[in-house]
Write an enzyme that holds these catalytic residues in place. Structure first.
Site, PDB file in Angstrom:
ATOM      1  N   LYS A  49       0.845  -1.202   0.000  1.00  0.00           N
ATOM      2  CA  LYS A  49       0.000   0.000   0.000  1.00  0.00           C
ATOM      3  C   LYS A  49       0.879   1.251   0.000  1.00  0.00           C
ATOM      4  CE  LYS A  49      -0.366  -0.295   5.038  1.00  0.00           C
ATOM      5  NZ  LYS A  49      -1.178  -0.828   6.141  1.00  0.00           N
ATOM      6  N   ARG A 147     -10.453  -0.404  14.817  1.00  0.00           N
ATOM      7  CA  ARG A 147     -10.421   0.237  13.499  1.00  0.00           C
ATOM      8  C   ARG A 147     -11.435  -0.534  12.657  1.00  0.00           C
ATOM      9  NH1 ARG A 147      -4.652   1.173  10.426  1.00  0.00           N
ATOM     10  NH2 ARG A 147      -5.015  -0.983   9.829  1.00  0.00           N
ATOM     11  N   TYR A 280      16.360  31.006   4.940  1.00  0.00           N
ATOM     12  CA  TYR A 280      15.234  31.803   5.444  1.00  0.00           C
ATOM     13  C   TYR A 280      15.285  31.951   6.956  1.00  0.00           C
ATOM     14  CZ  TYR A 280      13.037  30.993   0.875  1.00  0.00           C
ATOM     15  OH  TYR A 280      12.750  30.952  -0.450  1.00  0.00           O
ATOM     16  N   MET A 328      12.083  24.712   0.057  1.00  0.00           N
ATOM     17  CA  MET A 328      11.202  23.842  -0.731  1.00  0.00           C
ATOM     18  C   MET A 328      11.991  22.894  -1.641  1.00  0.00           C
ATOM     19  SD  MET A 328       8.027  24.923  -3.213  1.00  0.00           S
ATOM     20  CE  MET A 328       7.133  25.795  -1.954  1.00  0.00           C
TER      21      MET A 328
END
Ligand SMILES: *Cc1c(COP(=O)(O)O)cnc(C)c1O
Length: 406
Positions: A49, A147, A280, A328
């Site tokens: 998955k 769950r 930054y 980023m």
């Protein structure tokens, strides 16, 4: 979606900026290690998955099947379809819940196998599937995870309903463990007792299956390592396939190798004077003359920004500190200890070089999370580049063979 099956020139271009390297030989070894724990009765489901925990679902599935896994587990229908479209014919269990007519049509069309969590869901399925075929379904019991699944005390009613319903064949009855990686086995054993009690109440003996009884399965990676009484007919392993251990106390059972590495290139080097701020917000100020390397990878690739000023990287086989805010698309390293660093050099953010290693567990520790989340965090902007000697089996020429299972 990017896959390893691309021409060599594309594969070279994939290593231009930043990439995830997938070691198929390590994956294959891990499958062998897991199989060595299992009795002949027990099959191995590779849980693929979330794009195989970020490793690339098609390549991982092909390699795991070639190495001896016989089932695949996915969370969603589109994940299953991706594998079928790649020509993978092995039985695929959809671990998540599915309900709608559209989902049921897709399950039947692509020969995926659904998890039935409630009697209502079973009724919907029985009405929706084609009357000419009996669909293999997997009954989910809740033995304490809270769950998916029907409460274990209501197993008899649920199982008998599905047995009576037309068009459905019970391929397995399973449950999921909440604390298998805990040093304290109390809850694990309680869940196991509930699971076995529910199966016995349904007229099954989980330790002595007959040719007509459904498969029984309970174990995730951690339980697979705990002991063989938890294995039954199938173990559903994710994490250990990818070479990480669910807990320190389970490390001595098998010898696993991490499959994934994250690499990127140095894009610029420069010398900074003492007192110079970096990135930054000036979260880092050089306290001395600093040889800085800019690396072409950032939080948009899945390097967590919260690792700013905390993580290290491997450069020329040595460990160096990351400095300043991770941005980023780029991050900076202090490479003052390695004067030879040049633009184009390859840096290992996660992985190993020589005797140095940075693991997903190290990042998880710095971030207060788990290695599972780290593995799933790498974005598709990072090409997955397969390395290692194991070549996946080529997909079959024609259609899909039905999992003969019910
Ligand atoms: C994700 C998942 C697994 C695999 O868990 P790991 O701890 O990674 O081995 C097994 N079973 C179910 C139902 C899951 O959702």
């Amino acid at each position: 979606m990017l896959s390893w099956e691309q021409s060599p020139s594309v594969a070279l271009m994939q290593r231009e900026r930043a990439w995830v390297e997938i070691d198929l030989a390590a994956l294959s070894d891990n499958v062998q290690q897991i199989l060595s724990l299992l009795s002949p009765r027990t099959e191995l489901m590779a849980v693929v998955k979330a794009d195989a925990y970020g490793h690339g679902a098609v390549t991982v599935s092909q390699t795991a099947l070639q190495a001896g896994a016989t089932w695949l587990g996915v969370a969603t229908i589109p994940e299953g379809i991706e594998l079928r479209e790649a020509g993978i014919a092995a039985p695929i269990l959809v671990l998540g819940a599915t309900h709608t007519a559209e989902q049921i049509r897709a399950i039947a069309h692509w020969q995926l196998q659904p998890t039935l969590c409630t009697p209502k869901q079973a009724l919907v399925y029985s009405e929706a599937v084609d009357h000419r075929a009996s669909l293999p379904v997997h009954i989910k019991l809740d033995t304490g995870m809270s769950r998916l699944g029907t409460a274990w005390q209501e197993a008899v009613e649920f199982v008998q309903l599905v047995q009576r319903l037309p068009n459905l064949a019970i391929a397995s009855i399973y449950s999921h463990l909440a604390t298998a990686d805990d040093l304290d086995p109390t809850v694990l054993r309680q869940q196991q007792q509930r699971y076995e009690a529910a199966l016995c109440a349904c007229g099954f003996d989980p330790h002595a299956p007959t040719p007509t009884s459904p498969r029984f399965h309970l174990a995730n990676s951690a339980a697979t390592l705990v002991d063989s009484s938890l294995h039954y007919d199938l173990v559903r392993t994710g994490l250990i396939l990818y070479g990480l251990y669910p807990a320190d106390h389970l490390k001595d059972r098998v010898n696993l190798k991490p499959v994934l590495q994250v690499k990127a290139r140095v894009t610029q080097v420069k010398m900074l004077r003492p007192g110079t701020g970096v990135s930054y917000g000036y979260k880092f100020i050089c306290d001395r003359k600093t040889h800085l390397a800019v690396i072409g990878i950032g939080y948009a690739d899945g390097i967590p920004r919260n690792l700013s000023n905390k993580m290290t990287a491997l450069v020329h086989g040595q460990r160096v500190p990351q400095i300043g805010a991770i941005t980023m698309d780029q991050l900076m390293l202090d490479v003052s200890q390695i004067p030879a660093v040049q633009e184009g050099d390859v840096v290992t953010l996660l992985g190993h070089e020589g005797n140095q290693q940075i693991s997903a567990d190290d990042w998880a520790g710095l971030l207060g999370t788990i290695s599972w989340e780290i593995l799933c965090s790498f974005k598709h902007r990072l090409p997955r580049v397969a390395v290692g000697n194991v070549r996946p089996i080529p997909p079959p020429i024609s259609g899909i063979s039905r999992p003969s299972d019910a």
